[in-house]
Scaffold this active site. Structure first.
Site, short mmCIF file in Angstrom:
data_model
loop_
_atom_site.label_atom_id
_atom_site.label_comp_id
_atom_site.label_asym_id
_atom_site.label_seq_id
_atom_site.Cartn_x
_atom_site.Cartn_y
_atom_site.Cartn_z
N GLY A 22 0.82 -1.22 0.00
CA GLY A 22 0.00 0.00 0.00
C GLY A 22 0.85 1.26 0.00
O GLY A 22 2.05 1.24 0.26
N ARG A 26 -1.66 8.50 4.02
CA ARG A 26 -1.84 9.41 5.15
C ARG A 26 -0.54 9.76 5.87
O ARG A 26 -0.50 10.65 6.70
CB ARG A 26 -2.86 8.80 6.14
CG ARG A 26 -4.29 8.87 5.63
CD ARG A 26 -5.22 7.93 6.37
NE ARG A 26 -5.06 6.54 5.93
CZ ARG A 26 -5.77 5.51 6.39
NH1 ARG A 26 -6.70 5.71 7.30
NH2 ARG A 26 -5.56 4.30 5.93
N LYS A 33 5.63 3.25 3.63
CA LYS A 33 5.16 3.25 5.02
C LYS A 33 5.88 2.23 5.91
O LYS A 33 6.29 2.55 7.03
CB LYS A 33 3.66 3.01 5.07
CG LYS A 33 3.10 2.91 6.48
CD LYS A 33 1.66 3.28 6.60
CE LYS A 33 0.72 2.20 6.24
NZ LYS A 33 -0.69 2.57 6.54
N ASN A 233 -1.28 4.50 10.41
CA ASN A 233 -1.67 5.14 9.15
C ASN A 233 -1.07 6.53 9.00
O ASN A 233 -1.00 7.07 7.91
CB ASN A 233 -3.19 5.21 9.03
CG ASN A 233 -3.81 3.82 8.94
OD1 ASN A 233 -3.31 2.97 8.20
ND2 ASN A 233 -4.85 3.57 9.71
N ARG A 339 34.38 8.85 19.62
CA ARG A 339 34.01 8.34 18.29
C ARG A 339 34.51 6.92 18.10
O ARG A 339 35.26 6.41 18.93
CB ARG A 339 34.56 9.30 17.23
CG ARG A 339 33.85 10.67 17.27
CD ARG A 339 34.54 11.67 16.39
NE ARG A 339 34.75 11.15 15.04
CZ ARG A 339 35.65 11.65 14.17
NH1 ARG A 339 36.40 12.68 14.53
NH2 ARG A 339 35.77 11.14 12.98
N ASN A 383 49.19 12.34 31.17
CA ASN A 383 48.33 13.51 31.35
C ASN A 383 48.36 14.35 30.07
O ASN A 383 49.42 14.79 29.64
CB ASN A 383 48.83 14.34 32.52
CG ASN A 383 47.86 15.48 32.81
OD1 ASN A 383 46.88 15.30 33.52
ND2 ASN A 383 48.13 16.64 32.24
N SER A 411 49.83 22.02 28.27
CA SER A 411 48.65 22.58 27.60
C SER A 411 48.99 23.16 26.24
O SER A 411 50.11 23.61 26.01
CB SER A 411 48.05 23.70 28.46
OG SER A 411 47.60 23.15 29.68
C1 UD1 Z 1 -7.70 -3.17 6.86
C2 UD1 Z 1 -8.87 -4.15 6.89
C3 UD1 Z 1 -9.83 -3.76 8.01
C4 UD1 Z 1 -9.08 -3.73 9.32
C5 UD1 Z 1 -7.86 -2.83 9.24
C6 UD1 Z 1 -7.00 -2.97 10.47
C7 UD1 Z 1 -9.34 -4.94 4.62
C8 UD1 Z 1 -10.20 -4.80 3.42
N1 UD1 Z 1 -9.60 -4.10 5.63
O1 UD1 Z 1 -8.19 -1.88 6.53
O2 UD1 Z 1 -10.89 -4.69 8.10
O3 UD1 Z 1 -9.95 -3.31 10.36
O4 UD1 Z 1 -7.03 -3.18 8.12
O5 UD1 Z 1 -5.98 -2.04 10.48
O6 UD1 Z 1 -8.51 -5.82 4.65
N2 UD1 Z 1 -2.13 -3.50 1.12
C9 UD1 Z 1 -1.50 -4.10 0.04
N3 UD1 Z 1 -2.09 -4.05 -1.18
C10 UD1 Z 1 -3.28 -3.44 -1.39
C11 UD1 Z 1 -3.93 -2.82 -0.30
C12 UD1 Z 1 -3.33 -2.88 0.96
O7 UD1 Z 1 -0.43 -4.67 0.19
O8 UD1 Z 1 -3.74 -3.45 -2.53
C13 UD1 Z 1 -1.49 -3.55 2.43
C14 UD1 Z 1 -1.10 -2.17 2.95
O9 UD1 Z 1 0.23 -1.86 2.58
C15 UD1 Z 1 -1.23 -2.32 4.45
C16 UD1 Z 1 -2.28 -3.41 4.63
O10 UD1 Z 1 -2.39 -4.08 3.38
O11 UD1 Z 1 -0.03 -2.75 5.05
C17 UD1 Z 1 -3.64 -2.85 5.05
O12 UD1 Z 1 -4.12 -1.95 4.05
P1 UD1 Z 1 -4.92 -0.65 4.43
O13 UD1 Z 1 -5.31 0.03 3.19
O14 UD1 Z 1 -4.18 0.13 5.45
O15 UD1 Z 1 -6.24 -1.31 5.09
P2 UD1 Z 1 -7.23 -0.62 6.10
O16 UD1 Z 1 -8.10 0.33 5.39
O17 UD1 Z 1 -6.46 -0.12 7.25
CA CA Z 2 -4.20 0.28 7.78
#
Ligand code: UD1
Ligand code: CA
Length: 461
Positions: A22, A26, A33, A233, A339, A383, A411
């Protein structure tokens, strides 16, 4: 229809799939991330280390945004990177990894942005006799999380915030994102999920519906520690997890008998070991591998990196120590910079505004004020007077200064390396030393003082 053979599940080998593709929108950061650190280590590193401490078979990491950077940061780790070229949701992410899973195994799915999951919680989930286990938690404010719809024993559905009815939005039990599934069944469930939801994505959470249609057993395990499953996030949440993590390190140190002047004002970014009866004052940072002996006192505002500090050492406030070793009884600071390669023997004393690099000092030697000691071999009982400088660099190469036992350096001495000072010698204050000094010699290397009498200085008109 009741699922057969699930008693065999807990005997199956476990693979791990960490979702880390992802964008982390945010965070508003160019860094992926999962590379943002908690206690000095990337979030993803925490998860990788945690699963490696358990008996798991293989670790897969799904990468997309910043994939190259993530792979580079983890090149030393035994993990299989799975590319997800477009981020079409958590279900789609797991689908990319399916071809790498062994059909007869189980898979533990983790979210890369929830780094503090404990091995004991994973172990508990692995004990679950079911086809799909979901780690849940009760949140007073469940906004934005997937809500758990369940009977007593079975999770029926997970509904994401945007798809939840007002009644469902009242549910406080939420999905943490951590799941354990039978690979064969998981494959079958994922084949049937669709993007017909408010996000238009393939949601991993929809496998719960499919499992229920198949009559499979879906259990929820409720985590008791909300911070353990907290996702990151944005930087606010990152800082909350950092404080939580630091607080647990501080508690551990205190339980081991370390006197922390304030457990809220210490940061450990690595492995810190501390002997008995040691005291750490406020605002100290420890990075990498640091070991403090017993009865060590660390003053306020010190930063200590990859160093070994012996028993009965005092580090006075505002000192920076990196890659150094200090034997028992040393006293350094305030305002000292040690160091890499600073090796202080027993009872060495280093005072304010002294910088020491790649230099060894023997027992009882002292440099109390304002010096630079670089690339030097200094014996015992030496010293070093205030303002002494080893001129170790000629603009191209570094050279060594050797000072034998019991030398007195006056010194404001400049020691132009390479240079040798024999045992028991004295260097007069203000000398520039460019030649070898034999043992038991007085060396004076300075202009002679001339006094002109009846001198009338300039006056203002
Ligand atoms: C997700 C869960 C939600 C849960 C929450 C907990 C789903 C649909 N929702 O929501 O139920 O309460 O986590 O924090 O699973 N990622 C990928 N590929 C993608 C999308 C996401 O690898 O296409 C990864 C992101 O990098 C991240 C994780 O999956 O590490 C979660 O994705 P994120 O978009 O943060 O999910 P939430 O909306 O938080
Ligand atoms: Ca998340």
């Amino acid at each position: 229809m009741v699922s057969m053979n699930n008693a065999e599940n807990t005997n199956k080998k476990v693979e791990v799939c960490i979702l880390a593709a992802g964008k982390g929108t945010r965070m508003k950061s160019s860094k992926p991330k999962v590379l943002h650190p908690i206690a000095g280590r990337p979030m993803l590193q925490h998860l990788v280390s945690t699963v490696q401490s358990l008996n798991v078979n293989k670790v897969h990491v799904v990468v997309g945004n910043g994939a190259e950077e993530v792979k580079h940061a983890f090149q030393h780790e035994q993990v299989n990177f799975v590319p997800q070229l477009e981020q079409n949701g958590t279900g789609h992410a797991v689908m990319q990894a399916l071809p790498y899973f062994e059909e007869s195994n189980r898979v533990l799915i983790l979210l890369g942005d929830a780094p503090l999951l404990k091995p004991s919680t994973i172990a508990e989930m692995l004990e679950c006799e079911c086809d799909l286990a979901v780690l849940t938690v009760v949140q007073t404010n469940p906004f934005n999380y997937g809500r758990i719809i369940r009977t007593q024993d079975q999770i029926i559905e997970i509904v994401e915030e945007k798809d939840a009815s007002p009644e469902q939005q009242q549910i406080t039990e939420i999905n943490t994102g951590v799941m354990i599934a039978d690979v064969k069944k998981l494959t079958g469930w994922l084949e049937r999920i669709t993007p017909e939801n408010s996000q238009g994505e393939l949601l991993l959470t929809d496998i719960v519906k499919m499992a229920n249609l198949d009559g499979d057993i879906v259990k929820g395990i409720i985590a008791t520690d909300a911070m353990e499953v907290q996702g990151v996030n944005d930087f606010t949440q990152l800082s909350q997890l950092e404080r939580h993590y630091q607080s647990s390190i501080a508690q551990n140190l205190m339980q081991q008998g370390v006197h922390l002047m304030d457990p809220n004002r210490i940061d450990v970014r690595g492995d810190l070991s501390v002997g008995a009866d040691s005291t750490i004052d406020i605002n100290c940072i420890f990075e990498g591998a640091v070991s403090l002996g017993s009865n060590v006192r660390v003053g306020a505002n010190c930063k200590i990196i990859d160093s070994t500090i012996g028993d009965n050492v005092e580090v006075k406030p505002n000192s920076i120590i990196e890659g150094a070793s200090l034997e028992a009884g040393c006293s350094v600071g305030p305002f000292v910079r040690l160091r890499p390669g600073a090796q202080l023997g027993e009872d060495v004393a280093i005072g304010n505004f002294v910088e020491v690099k790649k230099t060894s000092m023997g027992k009882g030697s002292k440099a109390s004020h304002l010096s630079y000691l670089g690339d030097a071999l200094i014996g015992a009982g030496v010293n070093i007077g205030a303002g002494t400088i080893t001129c170790n660099y000629d603009g191209v190469n570094k050279h060594i200064t050797e000072i034998q036992d019991d030398v007195f350096v006056g010194s404001n001495t400049a020691l132009v390396a390479p240079v040798f000072v024999g045992e028991g010698s004295t260097i007069a204050a203000g000398s520039t030393i460019t030649k070898k000094i034999d043992a038991d010699t007085l060396a004076i290397g300075r202009g002679r003082q001339k006094n002109l009498s009846n001198w009338k200085g300039p006056r203002s008109k």
